[in-house]
Write a protein that holds these residues in place. Sequence first.
Motif, PDB file in Angstrom:
ATOM      1  N   ARG A  97      17.253 -36.004  13.840  1.00 31.89           N
ATOM      2  CA  ARG A  97      15.970 -36.654  13.516  1.00 31.89           C
ATOM      3  C   ARG A  97      15.085 -36.725  14.740  1.00 31.89           C
ATOM      4  O   ARG A  97      15.560 -36.655  15.889  1.00 31.89           O
ATOM      5  CB  ARG A  97      16.213 -38.060  12.970  1.00 31.89           C
ATOM      6  CG  ARG A  97      16.835 -39.031  13.970  1.00 31.89           C
ATOM      7  CD  ARG A  97      17.022 -40.413  13.349  1.00 31.89           C
ATOM      8  NE  ARG A  97      17.678 -41.357  14.249  1.00 31.89           N
ATOM      9  CZ  ARG A  97      17.032 -42.151  15.114  1.00 31.89           C
ATOM     10  NH1 ARG A  97      15.700 -42.086  15.225  1.00 31.89           N
ATOM     11  NH2 ARG A  97      17.694 -42.994  15.890  1.00 31.89           N
ATOM     12  N   ASP A  98      13.769 -36.867  14.474  1.00 28.23           N
ATOM     13  CA  ASP A  98      12.860 -37.154  15.581  1.00 28.23           C
ATOM     14  C   ASP A  98      12.886 -38.662  15.830  1.00 28.23           C
ATOM     15  O   ASP A  98      13.680 -39.396  15.233  1.00 28.23           O
ATOM     16  CB  ASP A  98      11.457 -36.592  15.315  1.00 28.23           C
ATOM     17  CG  ASP A  98      10.689 -37.322  14.214  1.00 28.23           C
ATOM     18  OD1 ASP A  98      11.104 -38.420  13.787  1.00 28.23           O
ATOM     19  OD2 ASP A  98       9.647 -36.789  13.776  1.00 28.23           O
TER      20      ASP A  98
ATOM     21  N   GLU B 184      18.237 -26.348  13.784  1.00 28.44           N
ATOM     22  CA  GLU B 184      18.291 -24.986  13.239  1.00 28.44           C
ATOM     23  C   GLU B 184      19.332 -24.136  13.971  1.00 28.44           C
ATOM     24  O   GLU B 184      20.050 -23.345  13.351  1.00 28.44           O
ATOM     25  CB  GLU B 184      16.908 -24.342  13.331  1.00 28.44           C
ATOM     26  CG  GLU B 184      15.899 -24.976  12.384  1.00 28.44           C
ATOM     27  CD  GLU B 184      14.472 -24.489  12.613  1.00 28.44           C
ATOM     28  OE1 GLU B 184      13.647 -24.654  11.709  1.00 28.44           O
ATOM     29  OE2 GLU B 184      14.193 -23.963  13.710  1.00 28.44           O
TER      30      GLU B 184
ATOM     31  N   ASP C 198       8.591 -33.306  16.348  1.00 25.66           N
ATOM     32  CA  ASP C 198       9.875 -32.623  16.144  1.00 25.66           C
ATOM     33  C   ASP C 198       9.997 -31.337  16.956  1.00 25.66           C
ATOM     34  O   ASP C 198      10.953 -30.588  16.814  1.00 25.66           O
ATOM     35  CB  ASP C 198      10.153 -32.366  14.666  1.00 25.66           C
ATOM     36  CG  ASP C 198       9.213 -31.343  14.047  1.00 25.66           C
ATOM     37  OD1 ASP C 198       8.033 -31.301  14.455  1.00 25.66           O
ATOM     38  OD2 ASP C 198       9.646 -30.588  13.154  1.00 25.66           O
TER      39      ASP C 198
ATOM     40  N   THR D 170      12.145 -35.606   9.761  1.00 23.68           N
ATOM     41  CA  THR D 170      10.914 -35.617  10.546  1.00 23.68           C
ATOM     42  C   THR D 170       9.741 -35.301   9.641  1.00 23.68           C
ATOM     43  O   THR D 170       9.865 -34.511   8.708  1.00 23.68           O
ATOM     44  CB  THR D 170      10.956 -34.569  11.671  1.00 23.68           C
ATOM     45  OG1 THR D 170       9.660 -34.518  12.308  1.00 23.68           O
ATOM     46  CG2 THR D 170      11.262 -33.169  11.129  1.00 23.68           C
TER      47      THR D 170
ATOM     48  N   SER E 160       7.124 -34.062  11.118  1.00 26.36           N
ATOM     49  CA  SER E 160       6.431 -33.109  11.974  1.00 26.36           C
ATOM     50  C   SER E 160       5.208 -33.750  12.623  1.00 26.36           C
ATOM     51  O   SER E 160       5.330 -34.717  13.356  1.00 26.36           O
ATOM     52  CB  SER E 160       6.072 -31.860  11.170  1.00 26.36           C
ATOM     53  OG  SER E 160       5.687 -30.807  11.999  1.00 26.36           O
TER      54      SER E 160
ATOM     55  N   ASP F 210       8.464 -28.351  17.188  1.00 25.89           N
ATOM     56  CA  ASP F 210       8.346 -26.958  16.737  1.00 25.89           C
ATOM     57  C   ASP F 210       6.931 -26.421  16.911  1.00 25.89           C
ATOM     58  O   ASP F 210       6.680 -25.254  16.639  1.00 25.89           O
ATOM     59  CB  ASP F 210       8.837 -26.785  15.293  1.00 25.89           C
ATOM     60  CG  ASP F 210       8.061 -27.604  14.287  1.00 25.89           C
ATOM     61  OD1 ASP F 210       7.114 -28.317  14.664  1.00 25.89           O
ATOM     62  OD2 ASP F 210       8.418 -27.540  13.082  1.00 25.89           O
TER      63      ASP F 210
ATOM     64  N   ILE G 116      16.705 -31.905   8.771  1.00 25.00           N
ATOM     65  CA  ILE G 116      15.969 -32.529   9.866  1.00 25.00           C
ATOM     66  C   ILE G 116      15.117 -33.627   9.268  1.00 25.00           C
ATOM     67  O   ILE G 116      14.356 -33.398   8.316  1.00 25.00           O
ATOM     68  CB  ILE G 116      15.072 -31.525  10.608  1.00 25.00           C
ATOM     69  CG1 ILE G 116      15.872 -30.289  11.025  1.00 25.00           C
ATOM     70  CG2 ILE G 116      14.442 -32.172  11.824  1.00 25.00           C
ATOM     71  CD1 ILE G 116      15.358 -29.014  10.428  1.00 25.00           C
TER      72      ILE G 116
ATOM     73  N   THR H 287      15.665 -32.210  17.839  1.00 25.14           N
ATOM     74  CA  THR H 287      14.430 -31.504  17.514  1.00 25.14           C
ATOM     75  C   THR H 287      14.707 -30.588  16.326  1.00 25.14           C
ATOM     76  O   THR H 287      15.872 -30.249  16.050  1.00 25.14           O
ATOM     77  CB  THR H 287      13.930 -30.642  18.694  1.00 25.14           C
ATOM     78  OG1 THR H 287      14.724 -29.453  18.788  1.00 25.14           O
ATOM     79  CG2 THR H 287      13.985 -31.410  20.006  1.00 25.14           C
ATOM     80  N   THR H 288      13.654 -30.179  15.653  1.00 29.30           N
ATOM     81  CA  THR H 288      13.840 -29.256  14.530  1.00 29.30           C
ATOM     82  C   THR H 288      14.532 -27.968  14.972  1.00 29.30           C
ATOM     83  O   THR H 288      15.516 -27.558  14.353  1.00 29.30           O
ATOM     84  CB  THR H 288      12.495 -28.974  13.848  1.00 29.30           C
ATOM     85  OG1 THR H 288      12.118 -30.137  13.089  1.00 29.30           O
ATOM     86  CG2 THR H 288      12.578 -27.787  12.904  1.00 29.30           C
TER      87      THR H 288
ATOM     88  N   LYS I 281      13.524 -32.165   5.884  1.00 34.10           N
ATOM     89  CA  LYS I 281      13.375 -30.716   5.967  1.00 34.10           C
ATOM     90  C   LYS I 281      14.748 -30.089   5.751  1.00 34.10           C
ATOM     91  O   LYS I 281      15.702 -30.404   6.476  1.00 34.10           O
ATOM     92  CB  LYS I 281      12.811 -30.300   7.333  1.00 34.10           C
ATOM     93  CG  LYS I 281      11.355 -30.671   7.563  1.00 34.10           C
ATOM     94  CD  LYS I 281      10.888 -30.069   8.887  1.00 34.10           C
ATOM     95  CE  LYS I 281       9.405 -30.291   9.129  1.00 34.10           C
ATOM     96  NZ  LYS I 281       8.954 -29.654  10.390  1.00 34.10           N
TER      97      LYS I 281
END
Length: 464
Positions: A53-54, A89, A252, A104, A106, A254, A102, A84-85, A116
């Motif tokens: 998670r953020d 990943e 997050d 978040t 964003s 990205d 995830i 972070t995202t 996500k």
Amino acid sequence: MTLIKSISGIRGTIGGTPGDNLTPLDAVKFASAYAIWIKENSGKEAPKVVIGRDARLSGSMIQSLVQNTLIGMGCHIIDLGLSTTPTVELAVPNEQADGGIILTASHNPKQWNALKLLNNKGEFLDGAEGQKILNSADQEDFHYAEVDDLGTVQIIEDYMDQHIQMVLDLEVIQIDAIKAAGFKVVVDGVNSTGGIAIPALCKALGVEVVELYCDPTGHFPHNPEPLKEHLGDLCEAVKKHQAHFGITVDPDVDRLAFVDETGEMFGEEYTLVACADYILGHKKGNTVSNLSSSRALRDVTEKHGGTYYAAAVGEVNVVHKMKEKNAVIGGEGNGGIIYPESHYGRDALVGVAMFLSLLTEKKMKVSELRASYPAYFMSKKKVQLVKGMPVDAILEDIHAKYLSEEVTSIDGIKIDFADHWVHMRKSNTEPIIRIYTEASTQQLADALADRFIAELEEIAQRHA
């Protein structure tokens, strides 16, 4: 207050009424539906799911709800905590997991959060997969595990450090040259996990870091979308500390944007342009971005002898097109860099390392680098949707009006004129129509956006 269900995930505002917002009941329902999908997709009764998670204020609550729901469905959890995202990943395939989530929203403000959803490759689900989960959530036909079959939790606290090492291990990153260059940067981490990851990466590369809003409290000091109007403090800090440039990311991590040494925005659209320029200088090939991204990427790609391709908006669509065209780099004009040699996801850490590598090669100031690229100017505006507005019919009317121009309709309507363009589409993440334009000057881009906003409003009145 809003709940939005799309290929970008399950996104909504915290509090309010179930079904209209992202409430605890909604978090449980969609986590349960994801568990059903991942069991069917993996063929396992006890699949493994990575969760991170953020730092936003609701993150701990939403993680507890989602994680314990998955445990209740018999899933085993790898808990990365604050992350972070792109870190999540990367962790999914590295840990041989069957999927990932995830938590978040964003770039959205603090009242928002989201789920996500990832597949076993650590990539976002496509539209068909996402629809299965939405259908399952609507049916609420859930069957939870018996007490002896509950899932387990494994906590891994150092995955951002592992992510940084994966970036350093990329062959294209010029670690020694970066360390020798003596860079000084200011990092705005918007008080989320970018405030942990980006300074740590920079320090590992021998870069001096001035930290601005890098305490991951979730109290965003400004609107977290990395746009010029939100980054006044970063621009001033770059000048005050006489830094070579400034770095900012969304919560997050990205999306990535830069500020030059004079305190001026490099332009989030040019993040991908610069990184692509660097990669194409080392590896010939094709590039991909979405329809709302700058023509500058096409120009730079063709300069290096490659071919540029456009995809519908949405990371999953860009990734699909990148695989189809065997692109060596791609992403989105919002500052999202996708480098297949690392993974098929937007990754600000990879982008920072590429940008530093590029600067060591070019041996020029960031403002000079920006001036070396084609000069395009974008306007990004939006029209708030009124409930019941027939958006598709309105866009069809626009399409019919401009049939004599080059029109693309794979994602909303994009009209390419000789020396400018406009793209109008429903947002996947907010109840709005986005209007993106690009032209040779900012004044022309803004005027073009205002013109089409007026046309949209006029057509909407006829449909009312």
